[in-house]
Scaffold this motif. Structure first.
Motif, mmCIF file in Angstrom:
data_model
loop_
_atom_site.group_PDB
_atom_site.id
_atom_site.type_symbol
_atom_site.label_atom_id
_atom_site.label_comp_id
_atom_site.label_asym_id
_atom_site.label_seq_id
_atom_site.Cartn_x
_atom_site.Cartn_y
_atom_site.Cartn_z
ATOM 1 N N LYS A 3 0.837 -1.200 0.000
ATOM 2 C CA LYS A 3 0.000 0.000 0.000
ATOM 3 C C LYS A 3 0.878 1.259 0.000
ATOM 4 O O LYS A 3 0.615 2.211 -0.735
ATOM 5 N N LEU A 4 1.928 1.245 0.817
ATOM 6 C CA LEU A 4 2.825 2.404 0.855
ATOM 7 C C LEU A 4 3.474 2.619 -0.516
ATOM 8 O O LEU A 4 3.623 3.753 -0.984
ATOM 9 N N GLY A 5 3.833 1.514 -1.164
ATOM 10 C CA GLY A 5 4.433 1.595 -2.504
ATOM 11 C C GLY A 5 3.486 2.258 -3.491
ATOM 12 O O GLY A 5 3.899 3.106 -4.298
ATOM 13 N N GLU A 6 2.220 1.896 -3.410
ATOM 14 C CA GLU A 6 1.228 2.477 -4.323
ATOM 15 C C GLU A 6 1.067 3.977 -4.068
ATOM 16 O O GLU A 6 1.008 4.782 -4.995
ATOM 17 N N LEU A 7 1.022 4.352 -2.800
ATOM 18 C CA LEU A 7 0.869 5.771 -2.467
ATOM 19 C C LEU A 7 2.092 6.566 -2.940
ATOM 20 O O LEU A 7 1.970 7.655 -3.501
ATOM 21 N N ARG A 8 3.267 5.990 -2.731
ATOM 22 C CA ARG A 8 4.495 6.671 -3.171
ATOM 23 C C ARG A 8 4.488 6.836 -4.689
ATOM 24 O O ARG A 8 4.837 7.897 -5.214
ATOM 25 N N ALA A 9 4.061 5.772 -5.384
ATOM 26 C CA ALA A 9 4.017 5.831 -6.858
ATOM 27 C C ALA A 9 3.044 6.917 -7.316
ATOM 28 O O ALA A 9 3.226 7.522 -8.377
ATOM 29 N N ALA A 10 2.037 7.190 -6.476
ATOM 30 C CA ALA A 10 1.063 8.240 -6.823
ATOM 31 C C ALA A 10 1.567 9.626 -6.397
ATOM 32 O O ALA A 10 0.834 10.608 -6.486
ATOM 33 N N GLY A 11 2.797 9.691 -5.881
ATOM 34 C CA GLY A 11 3.403 10.990 -5.579
ATOM 35 C C GLY A 11 3.249 11.447 -4.137
ATOM 36 O O GLY A 11 3.640 12.568 -3.802
ATOM 37 N N VAL A 12 2.715 10.589 -3.251
ATOM 38 C CA VAL A 12 2.553 10.996 -1.845
ATOM 39 C C VAL A 12 3.906 10.875 -1.125
ATOM 40 O O VAL A 12 4.613 9.882 -1.277
ATOM 41 N N ASP A 13 4.266 11.912 -0.372
ATOM 42 C CA ASP A 13 5.516 11.900 0.403
ATOM 43 C C ASP A 13 5.246 11.190 1.734
ATOM 44 O O ASP A 13 4.798 11.797 2.702
ATOM 45 N N ILE A 14 5.512 9.896 1.742
ATOM 46 C CA ILE A 14 5.230 9.085 2.933
ATOM 47 C C ILE A 14 6.408 9.151 3.905
ATOM 48 O O ILE A 14 7.557 9.003 3.491
ATOM 49 N N ILE A 15 6.132 9.375 5.171
ATOM 50 C CA ILE A 15 7.157 9.173 6.196
ATOM 51 C C ILE A 15 6.815 7.863 6.888
ATOM 52 O O ILE A 15 5.742 7.706 7.468
ATOM 53 N N ASP A 16 7.746 6.918 6.808
ATOM 54 C CA ASP A 16 7.445 5.570 7.263
ATOM 55 C C ASP A 16 8.018 5.303 8.662
ATOM 56 O O ASP A 16 9.221 5.100 8.820
ATOM 57 N N LEU A 17 7.145 5.332 9.641
ATOM 58 C CA LEU A 17 7.541 5.003 11.021
ATOM 59 C C LEU A 17 6.837 3.712 11.433
ATOM 60 O O LEU A 17 6.434 3.533 12.581
ATOM 61 N N SER A 18 6.645 2.820 10.456
ATOM 62 C CA SER A 18 5.867 1.625 10.755
ATOM 63 C C SER A 18 6.734 0.418 11.096
ATOM 64 O O SER A 18 6.427 -0.312 12.031
ATOM 65 N N MET A 19 7.811 0.206 10.390
ATOM 66 C CA MET A 19 8.609 -1.007 10.656
ATOM 67 C C MET A 19 9.789 -0.699 11.566
ATOM 68 O O MET A 19 10.220 0.446 11.668
ATOM 69 N N GLY A 20 10.341 -1.737 12.143
ATOM 70 C CA GLY A 20 11.513 -1.559 12.999
ATOM 71 C C GLY A 20 12.785 -1.887 12.248
ATOM 72 O O GLY A 20 13.584 -2.687 12.705
ATOM 73 N N ASP A 21 12.951 -1.266 11.097
ATOM 74 C CA ASP A 21 14.122 -1.550 10.250
ATOM 75 C C ASP A 21 15.131 -0.416 10.431
ATOM 76 O O ASP A 21 14.883 0.703 9.980
ATOM 77 N N PRO A 22 16.246 -0.664 11.114
ATOM 78 C CA PRO A 22 17.179 0.423 11.406
ATOM 79 C C PRO A 22 17.597 1.188 10.145
ATOM 80 O O PRO A 22 17.943 0.588 9.132
ATOM 81 N N ASP A 23 17.535 2.516 10.218
ATOM 82 C CA ASP A 23 17.936 3.340 9.077
ATOM 83 C C ASP A 23 19.432 3.624 9.090
ATOM 84 O O ASP A 23 19.998 4.029 8.075
ATOM 85 N N LEU A 24 20.077 3.426 10.243
ATOM 86 C CA LEU A 24 21.497 3.766 10.360
ATOM 87 C C LEU A 24 22.324 2.695 9.659
ATOM 88 O O LEU A 24 21.903 1.539 9.541
ATOM 89 N N PRO A 25 23.512 3.076 9.164
ATOM 90 C CA PRO A 25 24.273 2.118 8.349
ATOM 91 C C PRO A 25 24.900 0.989 9.166
ATOM 92 O O PRO A 25 25.219 1.164 10.341
#
Ligand SMILES: Cc1ncc(COP(=O)(O)O)c(C=O)c1O
Length: 389
Positions: A21-43
């Motif tokens: 669903k997030l992918g579809e919204l992004r493809a439609a141009g919505v600027d999504i901020i994703d705070l849903s998963m616990g996937d570390p953003d740090l390298p």
């Protein structure tokens, strides 16, 4: 071609559908901020990536790996465990490397449960637990937990009828989603309870190393006699920003570890050796690496807590983990509020009920974006809450 009844009976894995669903919204141009998963953003630490790169180029590592992990990884994991928790493990019998801890969580019930056996699960819970139990033909019996009791199950109040046919009790501290912590004393009580009722204690410690204010969560294996009744899962995903690597381990009761290894030898063929070498490098990093990384999450935690305070969304300050677990404003369900945040503000968070009925009235916010983006997310949250006030 029909799929099995077993598969059809499983609930859809929330994040798989949600990501679509997030992918579809992004493809439609919505600027999504994703705070849903616990996937570390740090390298991932650069020396870990370098070890992976170098060892991937060595021909010897391009073959099938050992089923139960390289001896070098097993001894490094055991040494890490002793350093971290003061518990000496037999690296051959009490420890098993995994393809991420979720893999072990998903397979364990197949090695332990017979059809119809009952698993006790505190609710809210990490959704993989009841799914894994169902795949093994078992039945989950939820134990409601709440903020008033620190999100710990009241083991003295488990009804006798719930214990009929019960074979295992799942625990997860530091907890996802609530951020709750468990003390050594609670684990002592859990071990006594498991002994008294012939249960296997399964403790998931995926957040052992993401901690704040100097907190050091205990392992259940620190309790005397725990290895007779317990198995514990560890993961490098959150600990060392290595979610994509897929590496973790199970430690504890030798018979259960052996059973899990036997099951897995029929399913997978071990962990790509370069990932094992990378894991050895990661767990050998100095404590200061964890301290610096955790200071970043702690700063984010405090930003989110301050915003929740301003908005009147009650939230406790977690001592560990990647999440804030605030109450939502009155007048709608968790799912409705999460959907409202997505539709009106492009803000992706997880409704509390994704973690069971006990999560109703709560929202899980991940701390996995940089400060500037987090501030933007909190401003969006404020707009939606203010519009509803
Ligand atoms: C409580 C808990 N256990 C286990 C996992 C799985 O971690 P991994 O399979 O990446 O080790 C997660 C991931 O979000 C989690 O939150």
């Amino acid at each position: 071609m029909e799929l099995s009844d077993r598969l059809k009976s499983l609930p859809p894995y929330h994040f798989a559908a949600y990501r679509r669903k997030l992918g579809e919204l992004r493809a439609a141009g919505v600027d999504i901020i994703d705070l849903s998963m616990g996937d570390p953003d740090l390298p991932t630490p650069p020396e870990v990536v370098e070890r992976l790169r170098v060892t991937a180029g060595e021909a010897v590592n391009q073959h099938y790996p050992e089923f139960g992990g390289m001896p070098a990884l097993r001894t490094a994991f055991a040494a890490w465990f002793e350093r971290r928790f003061g518990v000496a493990l037999d690296h051959e019998r009490e420890l098993l490397p995994l393809l991420g801890s979720k893999e072990g969580v998903a397979h364990l019930p197949l090695a332990v449960l017979n059809p119809g056996d009952v698993a006790l699960i505190p609710d809210p819970y990490y959704p993989a637990y009841p799914t894994a139990v169902a795949l093994a033909g078992g039945t989950s019996r939820m134990l409601p937990v709440d903020a008033a009791h620190g999100w710990l199950p009241d083991l003295g109040a488990v009804p006798a009828e719930a214990l009929k046919g019960a074979r295992m009790l799942w625990l997860n501290y530091p907890n996802n989603p609530t951020g709750a912590a468990a003390s050594h004393e609670f684990f002592e009580e859990a071990v006594r309870f498991a002994r008294a009722h012939g249960l296997l204690l399964v403790h998931d410690m995926a957040y052992a190393e993401v901690t704040f204010d100097g907190y050091r969560p205990p392992s259940i294996l620190e309790v005397d006699g725990a290895r007779e009744v317990a198995i514990e899962f560890h993961s490098l995903s959150k600990a060392y920003n290595m979610a994509g690597f897929r590496v973790g381990m199970a430690v504890g009761n030798a018979g259960i570890v052996e059973g899990l290894a036997r099951l897995k030898s029929n399913i997978d063929t071990g962990i790509f050796r370069p990932i094992q070498y990378a894991a050895i490098t990661a767990i050998g990093l100095p404590e200061s690496w964890l301290d610096e990384r955790n200071a970043i999450y702690q700063g984010r935690r405090d930003r989110v807590l301050a915003a929740c305070g301003r908005l009147g969304l009650a939230a406790e300050s977690p001592r560990a983990g990647l999440y804030i677990w605030p109450r939502i404003p009155a007048g709608r369900t968790s799912a409705e509020f999460a959907l409202e945040l997505l539709d009106r503000a492009g803000l992706a968070v997880t409704p509390g009920t994704n973690f069971g009925a006990g999560g109703e009235g709560y929202l899980r916010i991940s701390l996995t974006v940089p400060d500037a983006r987090l501030d933007e997310a909190l401003a969006r949250l404020e707009t939606v809450v203010a519009a509803r006030a």
